[in-house]
Enzyme design. Structure first.
Site, short mmCIF file in Angstrom:
data_model
loop_
_atom_site.label_atom_id
_atom_site.label_comp_id
_atom_site.label_asym_id
_atom_site.label_seq_id
_atom_site.Cartn_x
_atom_site.Cartn_y
_atom_site.Cartn_z
N GLU A 59 0.83 -1.11 -0.07
CA GLU A 59 0.04 -0.13 -0.09
C GLU A 59 0.87 1.35 0.07
OE1 GLU A 59 -3.21 0.34 -0.71
OE2 GLU A 59 -4.00 -1.52 -0.41
N ASP A 76 -6.70 8.18 -0.07
CA ASP A 76 -6.08 7.27 0.92
C ASP A 76 -4.94 7.74 1.71
OD1 ASP A 76 -7.60 5.16 -0.14
OD2 ASP A 76 -6.08 4.50 -1.47
#
Ligand SMILES: *[C@@H]1O[C@H](CO)[C@@H](O)[C@H](O)[C@H]1NC(C)=O
Length: 152
Positions: A59, A76
């Site tokens: 990520e 995000d």
């Protein structure tokens, strides 16, 4: 006293300082492993510290201050790239704010708010599959090498 040498020394220390600031957003693999273990994530909802390390790597590459903006206006946040549409409030776009937290707090270098929110996400149906990147790159693979050499 030599002005050119002094200037050079100043530039070198300024440069090292900037490098240090830039790297402050990164946490080492084993420091992260230790923290996740301390925060009782080893075995939480059936996922090991190795699963969490693989998730953090795919990520954010362990970048605690990573922010990624999407065309829909959501973003995000942090080491686990937690999305503002569902989980945290960025005060810019609509959010369910399920973790009851400001998105900026998910960038804190102590990682406590982001770990708390990640626990909530992984407790939902699907578990870590709620992170598409984990499903693609980590699920069903041997992952124990992520904690190699780490003393937890
Ligand atoms: C971490 O992420 C931030 C925000 O996305 C970025 O500005 C920074 O350069 C990244 N740091 C590293 C070391 O990649």
């Amino acid at each position: 006293f030599s002005p050119p040498r002094m200037t050079r020394a100043l530039f070198i220390s300024l440069f090292s300082c900037l490098v240090a600031i830039n790297q402050a957003s990164l946490i080492s693999r084993c420091d992260l492993a230790k923290l996740l273990h301390q925060e009782d994530l080893d075995g939480f909802e059936g996922y090991s510290v190795s699963d969490w390390l693989c998730l953090a790597f795919v990520e954010s590459h362990f970048n605690m201050s990573k922010v990624n903006e999407y065309a829909d206006g959501s973003s995000d946040y942090g080491i686990f790239q937690i999305n503002s549409h569902y989980w945290c409030n960025d005060y810019q776009s609509h959010s369910e704010n399920t973790c009851h937290v400001a998105c900026q707090e998910l960038l804190s270098p102590n990682l406590l708010a982001t770990i708390h929110c990640a626990k909530k996400i992984v407790s939902r149906a699907g578990g870590m599959k709620n992170w598409a990147e984990w499903s693609i790159h980590c699920a069903g693979r041997p992952l124990s090498y992520w904690v190699t050499g780490c003393h937890m």
